[in-house]
Design an enzyme around this catalytic site. Structure first.
Site, PDB file in Angstrom:
ATOM      1  N   ASP A  47      57.874 -31.629 -25.943  1.00  6.39           N
ATOM      2  CA  ASP A  47      56.906 -31.977 -24.894  1.00  6.39           C
ATOM      3  C   ASP A  47      57.601 -32.485 -23.639  1.00  6.39           C
ATOM      4  OD1 ASP A  47      54.756 -31.260 -26.275  1.00  6.39           O
ATOM      5  OD2 ASP A  47      53.892 -33.276 -26.490  1.00  6.39           O
ATOM      6  N   ASP A 346      77.920  18.442 -45.810  1.00  8.45           N
ATOM      7  CA  ASP A 346      77.442  19.627 -45.097  1.00  8.45           C
ATOM      8  C   ASP A 346      77.962  20.929 -45.743  1.00  8.45           C
ATOM      9  OD1 ASP A 346      76.445  21.234 -43.134  1.00  8.45           O
ATOM     10  OD2 ASP A 346      77.445  20.210 -41.478  1.00  8.45           O
ATOM     11  N   TRP A 456      71.673  10.966 -44.332  1.00 11.85           N
ATOM     12  CA  TRP A 456      70.794  11.524 -43.286  1.00 11.85           C
ATOM     13  C   TRP A 456      71.562  11.483 -41.967  1.00 11.85           C
ATOM     14  CZ3 TRP A 456      65.018  11.959 -43.579  1.00 11.85           C
ATOM     15  CH2 TRP A 456      64.452  12.333 -42.356  1.00 11.85           C
ATOM     16  N   ASP A 457      71.983  12.652 -41.522  1.00 13.86           N
ATOM     17  CA  ASP A 457      72.865  12.754 -40.363  1.00 13.86           C
ATOM     18  C   ASP A 457      72.072  13.142 -39.114  1.00 13.86           C
ATOM     19  OD1 ASP A 457      75.236  12.845 -38.956  1.00 13.86           O
ATOM     20  OD2 ASP A 457      76.180  14.382 -40.199  1.00 13.86           O
ATOM     21  N   MET A 458      72.660  12.953 -37.945  1.00 18.04           N
ATOM     22  CA  MET A 458      72.028  13.308 -36.667  1.00 18.04           C
ATOM     23  C   MET A 458      73.167  13.493 -35.690  1.00 18.04           C
ATOM     24  SD  MET A 458      70.714  12.502 -33.519  1.00 18.04           S
ATOM     25  CE  MET A 458      69.214  12.450 -32.591  1.00 18.04           C
ATOM     26  N   ASP A 526      83.235   8.636 -37.829  1.00 14.53           N
ATOM     27  CA  ASP A 526      83.960   9.773 -38.398  1.00 14.53           C
ATOM     28  C   ASP A 526      85.463   9.533 -38.353  1.00 14.53           C
ATOM     29  OD1 ASP A 526      81.839  11.251 -39.189  1.00 14.53           O
ATOM     30  OD2 ASP A 526      81.777  12.543 -37.427  1.00 14.53           O
TER      31      ASP A 526
HETATM   32  C1  DGJ Z   1      79.012  14.157 -39.036  1.00 16.50           C
HETATM   33  C2  DGJ Z   1      79.230  13.097 -40.093  1.00 16.50           C
HETATM   34  O1  DGJ Z   1      79.551  11.877 -39.507  1.00 16.50           O
HETATM   35  C3  DGJ Z   1      80.309  13.587 -41.035  1.00 16.50           C
HETATM   36  O2  DGJ Z   1      80.608  12.600 -41.980  1.00 16.50           O
HETATM   37  C4  DGJ Z   1      79.852  14.857 -41.690  1.00 16.50           C
HETATM   38  O3  DGJ Z   1      78.721  14.587 -42.477  1.00 16.50           O
HETATM   39  C5  DGJ Z   1      79.539  15.907 -40.641  1.00 16.50           C
HETATM   40  N1  DGJ Z   1      78.618  15.402 -39.654  1.00 16.50           N
HETATM   41  C6  DGJ Z   1      78.964  17.136 -41.284  1.00 16.50           C
HETATM   42  O4  DGJ Z   1      78.543  18.067 -40.375  1.00 16.50           O
END
Ligand code: DGJ
Length: 711
Positions: A47, A346, A456-458, A526
């Site tokens: 306060d 992959d 699950w990659d992107m 990576d």
């Molecule tokens: C990017 C990931 O970071 C890697 O470890 C691997 O899964 C490649 N993609 C595969 O295309």
């Protein structure tokens, strides 16, 4: 003291966490204003912080740019707005009109304050939410905006929260930047005067900046000092704007989207921002990190109390060259090493032989897996391991059956080229049909192929971010994409309670509290060179716990850096997170396999400390001396010290490190040597990790309380 209280006379709301206080009040104009964020206060102390509004320094000044809970565009405000709305008449102002408040108890030990407002002129309702818990000093904030009218509105900016610091003698900002394979580079810089923007414009969290920051006066160290930090739980584009004002204040606002991305709000529609969580700690950057780790383990990760398995991943061993025989051979060897989860990366599906084709066609390659993935899953299960699979559901190669059938599903702008990165395009996950398609094949795949784990990659950022054919689609997709991504992950986890998921964004391109709430761990980079990795892991660990940090032992010369370091050093680097192995085990010698098996067994004996203990960074990875980290059991019963030395330079003094988190006066026994140490000596006079001489030395020391007379 209750976690949330309100003083009847002053109207001060006091939020109380185990060691901190946060205070605010609605001022005479109706605007929610900040009072305090820092050490614990009693209600009467809070306060006392209410003082009559200071007179502006001159007639040129409006409302102070730092000090409101959510600065809006409107009135005499000139700082970066946290909330900026465009109404149908083209105007943009917001005037706070309080409409009520609520105090909720959403779960035992959790309290939530909701302050409700509307604009004085237009039917836009805004609710500020504050969640506090009795086991963490992290305060979660979010904002809910509802269009209660019958016309469309546009949220030009809808930040989750603005955070204000007390006035300090100086300001410094800590944050990370990076790029692919060099994520998490920590910077501690004096905070520039004016506005500093941390952001991702990529549609994804990004390798290039992390959605968090720490502020201090410039005097905090790893062990000492007051630190104010915050982290945004969002996996799309984001922006945090930090301000240092001419009147000596600092604060920051943050939320979804980069500049120029808007959130449409249709009649009756509600937009809930992601959580922007804040934390005040006294005890340096180390204490801040430990508090974030504990919060993440308790309130973000769904299964942090489980022991994470030792994993094998095929990517660096086989690249796209994945088939049943090759994977089975690797699986046999992995099992013999002690691996508990085998992940096929992959290359297992469609026409995927390299990164130019097949993405989007999620059926096992008939040529490589003639009987589907079932036989391999069976082999892996028979070997006593869980079975994991790589997927990249948000992407498509133009050379794929999916793209040939649904070219309209990708982000694109009609009449313009579709820009490719890594030969792939981004599926518009904001479209419900795309998200439903992904959910359908994923849930079937998991059920039919006996999948225990998904990576699950992107692998690429957005570009040409358009959604043709949908009214306001180009604006909606930035948030709609992430909302649907979360929806698919949530549904998958609800359908398959045993499924565990690793988040990956081409390495560490998607690491944030939003994705960690829906996954179990993150692939950090990576870059698997153990030396570079120590630096990247140091950045990851500023906010995120080792319980979520995937780390692999791979082959040498490292495929990225060509550096060769001993197997032991590589193992020790990976053992400071969730140990994984990514080397080509068919090429490991008998000696390497035997040493690997020993190190896997050693990790299993100490992983409870790495995964559930408190991290103390005793000596960072950038100096000339050894890098040393310690993981201490919360009750002081055990501790683990990992140390790495690159190349010692003759004559450079090696100082001992002072261990933390020990029981005072106790004795600790070194499990390997049997040596007994006094806690007082370890903590006050220091400990020298027993590092052999020569390049690339490393060691792991496991100390257990007890072993001789105490005292
Ligand atoms: C990017 C990931 O970071 C890697 O470890 C691997 O899964 C490649 N993609 C595969 O295309």
């Amino acid at each position: 003291m209750p976690m949330i209280s309100r003083a009847p006379d002053t109207g001060v709301w006091l939020l109380t966490t185990p060691h901190t206080s946060y205070a605010l009040r609605v001022d005479g104009t109706g605007a929610p204003c900040h009072l305090a964020w820092g050490p614990r206060l009693t209600p009467s102390e809070a306060d006392a912080l209410v003082t009559p509004a200071a007179k502006p320094a001159s007639s040129f000044e409006g409302r102070p740019p730092v000090g409101e809970e959510l600065p809006v565009d409107g009135g005499t405000r000139y700082g970066p707005p946290s909330l900026q709305v465009r109404y149908p008449d083209g105007s943009r102002a917001f005037e706070w009109q309080p409409t009520g408040h609520r105090v909720l108890e959403p779960a035992p030990g959790t309290a939530e304050l909701v302050l409700e407002f509307r604009d004085r002129v237009h039917p836009l309702h805004v609710a500020l939410h504050y969640t506090v818990r009795e086991d963490t000093d992290v305060i979660e904030r979010r904002t809910v905006l509802r269009n209660a009218g019958d016309q469309h509105l546009t949220l030009l900016r809808a930040d989750s929260a603005a955070w204000s610091l007390p006035q300090l003698s100086g300001y410094r900002v800590s944050h990370v930047t990076g790029q692919w394979s060099a994520e998490g580079q920590v910077h501690r810089d004096p905070l520039p005067h004016g506005e500093t923007v941390l952001t991702s414009r990529r549609g994804v969290t990004s390798h290039h900046a992390g959605p968090w920051l720490m502020l201090d006066s410039g005097e905090a160290s790893e062990q000492h000092g007051r630190v104010w930090s915050a982290a945004l739980a969002w996996s799309g584009s984001w922006r945090i704007t930090v301000q240092r004002t001419p009147d000596g204040r600092a604060g920051f606002t943050g939320g979804v989207g980069h500049e120029g991305t808007w959130v449409p709000l249709a009649p009756g529609e509600e937009f809930t921002t992601p959580v922007f969580a804040g934390l005040y700690t006294d005890g340096g950057f180390g204490a801040a990190s430990r508090a974030w780790h504990a919060y993440t383990r308790r309130h973000v990760l769904a299964h942090a109390d489980e022991t994470a398995p030792v994993l094998y991943n095929s990517w660096e061993a086989t690249g796209f060259d994945v088939d049943e025989a090759g994977q089975s051979a690797l699986a046999e060897r992995a099992a013999a090493l002690g691996v508990e989860l085998y992940v096929v990366d992959d290359g297992w599906f469609g026409a995927r032989r390299d990164d130019r084709a097949g993405l989007g066609d999620w059926t096992p390659s008939a040529e490589r897996f003639p009987d589907g993935l079932g036989p391999l899953a069976e082999t892996v299960h028979r070997l006593g391991m869980r079975f994991g699979l790589w997927v990249e559901p948000e992407m498509v190669n133009p050379n794929s059956d999916l793209y040939r059938a649904r070219p309209d599903w990708v982000l694109h702008l009609p009449g313009r080229e579709r820009g490719e990165l890594r030969n792939q395009l981004v599926l518009n996950f904001a479209r419900d049909d795309v998200a439903d398609w992904a959910y359908d094949w994923l849930t079937r795949l998991v059920a039919e192929q006996g999948i225990d784990f998904l990576k699950w990659d992107m692998n690429r950022a957005f570009s040409d971010a358009g959604w043709p054919g949908r009214q306001d689609g180009n604006d909606r997709l930035w948030t709609g994409y992430v909302a649907n991504l979360y929806r698919v992950l949530d549904r998958l986890r609800a359908d398959h309670p045993g499924l565990r998921i690793e988040a990956c964004g081409g390495g560490g391109g998607r690491v944030d509290l939003g994705i960690l709430r829906r996954t179990d761990q993150a692939w950090v980079s990576d870059n698997t060179d153990a030396v570079d990795r120590l630096v990247i892991q140091h950045g990851f660990g500023q906010i995120h716990p080792a319980r979520a940090m995937s780390a692999w032992v791979t082959d040498v010369p490292n495929q990225l850096t060509a550096r060769t370091v001993p197997l032991r050093f590589r193992f020790h680097a990976a053992m400071s997170g969730l140990l994984g192995i990514g080397g080509d085990l068919t090429r490991w010698s008998e000696e390497e396999l035997a040493e690997g098996a020993e190190l896997v067994a050693e990790y299993k004996r100490v992983r409870h400390l790495v995964q559930h203990g408190a991290l103390h960074r005793l000596s960072g990875p950038l100096g000339e001396g050894p890098t040393v980290v310690q993981y201490a059991a919360e009750d002081g019963s055990e501790t683990l010290v990992l140390a790495w030395q690159r190349g010692p330079r003759h004559g450079v003094p090696r100082s001992p490190v002072r261990l933390r988190g020990l029981t005072p006066q106790a004795r600790y026994r070194d499990v390997r040597t049997g040596d007994v140490h006094h806690a007082t000596v370890l903590a006050e006079y220091g400990f020298r990790p027993d590092l052999p001489s020569g390049d690339w030395a490393s060691s792991v020391v496991h100390l257990v309380r007890g072993g001789g007379d105490e005292g």
